[in-house]
Structures are given as structure tokens and as C-alpha cells.
Scaffold this active site. Structure first.
Site, PDB file in Angstrom:
ATOM      1  CG  HIS A 256      -2.128  -0.895   1.017  1.00  0.00           C
ATOM      2  ND1 HIS A 256      -2.877  -1.398   2.059  1.00  0.00           N
ATOM      3  CD2 HIS A 256      -2.712  -1.374  -0.123  1.00  0.00           C
ATOM      4  CE1 HIS A 256      -3.868  -2.136   1.577  1.00  0.00           C
ATOM      5  NE2 HIS A 256      -3.786  -2.139   0.262  1.00  0.00           N
TER       6      HIS A 256
ATOM      7  CG  ASP B 133      -0.186   3.649   4.117  1.00  0.00           C
ATOM      8  OD1 ASP B 133      -0.205   2.690   3.326  1.00  0.00           O
ATOM      9  OD2 ASP B 133      -0.771   3.623   5.216  1.00  0.00           O
ATOM     10  CG  HIS B 134       2.915   0.576   4.766  1.00  0.00           C
ATOM     11  ND1 HIS B 134       3.306   0.207   6.038  1.00  0.00           N
ATOM     12  CD2 HIS B 134       1.598   0.915   4.863  1.00  0.00           C
ATOM     13  CE1 HIS B 134       2.273   0.320   6.868  1.00  0.00           C
ATOM     14  NE2 HIS B 134       1.232   0.747   6.172  1.00  0.00           N
TER      15      HIS B 134
ATOM     16  CG  HIS C  63      -3.689  -5.243   5.552  1.00  0.00           C
ATOM     17  ND1 HIS C  63      -4.704  -4.560   6.187  1.00  0.00           N
ATOM     18  CD2 HIS C  63      -3.106  -4.341   4.687  1.00  0.00           C
ATOM     19  CE1 HIS C  63      -4.740  -3.308   5.739  1.00  0.00           C
ATOM     20  NE2 HIS C  63      -3.791  -3.162   4.833  1.00  0.00           N
TER      21      HIS C  63
ATOM     22  CG  ASP D 110      -1.264  -1.380   7.393  1.00  0.00           C
ATOM     23  OD1 ASP D 110      -0.601  -0.740   8.227  1.00  0.00           O
ATOM     24  OD2 ASP D 110      -1.779  -0.871   6.384  1.00  0.00           O
TER      25      ASP D 110
ATOM     26  CG  HIS E  62      -0.485   2.225  10.476  1.00  0.00           C
ATOM     27  ND1 HIS E  62      -1.819   2.123  10.206  1.00  0.00           N
ATOM     28  CD2 HIS E  62       0.140   2.208   9.265  1.00  0.00           C
ATOM     29  CE1 HIS E  62      -2.001   2.040   8.892  1.00  0.00           C
ATOM     30  NE2 HIS E  62      -0.816   2.097   8.298  1.00  0.00           N
TER      31      HIS E  62
END
Length: 305
Positions: free
Chosen positions: A63, A65-66, A138, A206, A265
């Protein structure tokens, strides 16, 4: 000594006061970065650390944001005249994702080696430490990581002398080498006591709560878990989006019997995570609402006394 720094604590999007989640570990001259969202470079600069000496970058999943901070990080490393190879570790699809991101960072003065995780649990050994990836739950394929620094037992000089082990072999046996000479075999267990407690940090974001997190967190000096939501009415949303609440993270820390839990997170809507810590600490007293840049130096037990 193992340096642990939580560079950013945000989830989904960077905020003016919170960078996206990334963890930096430094041990014996090696630097390991886990996740590299947008803003990770700035977080590193705020910490006063350089991206040039990063040896390994691990990814929990793909994803944005990682991993969206990777192209810029690679370019910065290249501009710093880095020439040493860089190792990337992540779930299946790593090579494809990295090659796509490198469209805007095509020419680098160093080699990139991608290693894809193929098992539910997989271990990678390096000089002086190990990384273990374990699958979590996840909405996409996702892994947590444990970083472990093992420590062998003390060298027993008397045992070495009693067994007639030549002094020239002592240092090699202490390092774990097996030696054969003149038909005789010398092994480390002949001169070393029981393994001593090492250092361990476990990091996982996550995911819904899983047994794999508990099992792999056991023995950790620090457990770092997502605390996406603190509001009592967000449990259904956490379940729907395959995330975890602060209270679920606290229950995992309690089950794993770790001394310290760092929450990270956070949802962009969670402006003040510390407001919820009173209830969280009723479940696990060692919980901390981590902020960007939180750092701790871990030392072996004897060095702490």
C-alpha cells in the site's frame, strides 16, 4: 547495542505533525529500514540520520503509505554517491513493484537486489543478526518482522584447558566456528556456556489480531503494533478494513508478555492518541502512544547493570 527509532507513526497519509510509519534499526554498523512511506526521508533528516548507509529495506506490504517514499529514497542514496548494493525484502511481487517505482529513478550507481518472501514464516540471516518475516491478516498480502540479535554463552577457559583445546582455536570457537585438525574436531559447545539473552524487536502494522503476531512477539524487548483506532466505536471499521484498535494491540502485548508496547500507524482522524492510553493501559500497563522519532537504545543485560 541495537538502536530502535520509529521515524513516523502515521497511517494512510502524512500530516504536518506526523510522518508515515517507518522503523529504523541500527546494529553493529548495519542499518535496516522497515517500510518507506512518503516523508520517510524528512523523518530521517529530523532524526539526524543519513539514508546513505541503509543496508536493507523491508516492506510489510505494498500500500502506498508503506512504499511510496522509495523512489525518492533511492535517488537520494544515489546522489550521496552510494555504490554498495542495497537489499530489498518484501512479499511476493516485490520485483514488479520496485521496477514500476523505478520508472522515476531508473539510473542508480548501486545495485538493487530484491528478495521475495515465499513462505508464511521466513528467516533471513545476516552478520550478527536475523530478520524473521511472518504473515499477518490484512486486505492484501502483508507481513510483520522480528529483528533478533543472538548472543552465545560465555567462553569457559577452564573447560577449554581441561579438554586440551589449543589456545589458537579459542577465538574461532567463540565465533561459532567448527575446527578440525589432526583427526580431532573442536566445536563451540565444548567451550561455551548456555546461550545468553539477546535482543529482539517485533514490528507489525496493518492487520487484524493473529496468533502469528503473539507467537513471534514472545521474547521481544519492544513490540511495535498499529493502534489505528482509539475510539470505542471504531471496532467494526477496524474489522472491515483489516486494521487493529489500540485495545486489540494491548491484548496481543499482554498475551506475548513483552515489557513494552509502542503504538503506531494512527488514523489521520486520531489527533491525540495519548487521550486513549488510560483505558489501553488497563489492559497492558507497558503501552506507549509513540510519537515520531521515538528512539531507544537496547543493550545486552550485563551492559544495562
Amino acid at each position: 547495542m541495537l538502536d530502535v527509532s520509529l521515524l513516523g507513526t502515521g497511517g494512510m497519509m502524512p500530516l504536518p505533525y506526523r510522518w508515515l510509519t517507518a522503523l529504523m534499526l541500527r546494529y553493529n554498523g548495519k542499518s535496516i529500514l522497515i517500510d518507506c512511506g512518503e516523508g520517510t526521508q524528512i523523518a530521517l533528516r529530523e532524526k539526524g540520520w543519513s539514508p546513505k548507509p541503509i543496508d536493507i529495506i523491508c516492506f510489510t506490504h505494498y500500500h502506498a503509505d508503506h512504499i511510496s517514499g522509495l523512489p525518492g529514497m533511492l535517488l537520494t542514496m544515489g546522489n550521496a554517491e552510494r555504490t554498495e548494493p542495497l537489499l530489498l525484502i518484501g512479499p511476493k511481487g516485490l520485483t514488479r513493484v520496485v521496477n514500476a517505482l523505478r520508472t522515476i529513478a531508473p539510473e542508480l550507481p548501486f545495485e538493487i537486489n530484491c528478495v521475495e518472501i515465499t513462505e508464511n514464516e521466513q528467516e533471513f540471516a545476516f552478520d550478527g543478526f536475523r530478520l524473521k518475516a511472518f504473515r499477518v491478516n490484512h486486505s492484501v498480502l502483508c507481513y510483520g518482522y522480528s529483528c533478533m540479535v543472538d548472543r552465545v554463552g560465555r567462553f569457559d577457559k577452564d573447560r577449554a584447558l581441561e579438554q586440551g583445546i589449543p589456545m589458537k582455536f579459542w577465538s574461532k570457537l567463540q565465533k561459532g566456528e567448527i575446527i578440525e585438525e589432526d583427526g580431532k574436531k573442536y566445536t563451540p559447545d565444548m567451550v561455551l556456556g548456555a546461550d545468553r539473552k539477546g535482543l529482539k524487536v517485533t514490528y507489525c502494522t496493518d492487520t487484524r489480531p493473529t496468533e502469528s503476531i503473539v507467537n513471534n512477539a514472545v521474547g521481544s524487548d519492544i513490540l511495535i503494533l498499529e493502534g489505528m483506532y482509539g475510539e470505542a466505536d471504531k471496532l467494526d471499521k477496524a474489522k472491515e478494513n483489516k486494521h487493529m484498535t489500540m485495545y486489540e494491540a494491548a491484548k496481543i502485548a499482554r498475551a506475548a508478555d513483552v515489557p513494552e508496547l509502542w503504538l503506531t500507524h494512527y488514523s489521520p482522524s486520531l489527533n491525540h492518541p495519548e487521550e486513549f492510553m488510560g483505558e489501553v493501559r488497563k489492559i497492558f500497563p507497558g503501552a506507549i502512544a509513540a510519537k515520531d522519532g521515538r528512539t531507544k537504545e537496547l543493550n545486552f543485560e550485563e551492559e544495562c547493570q
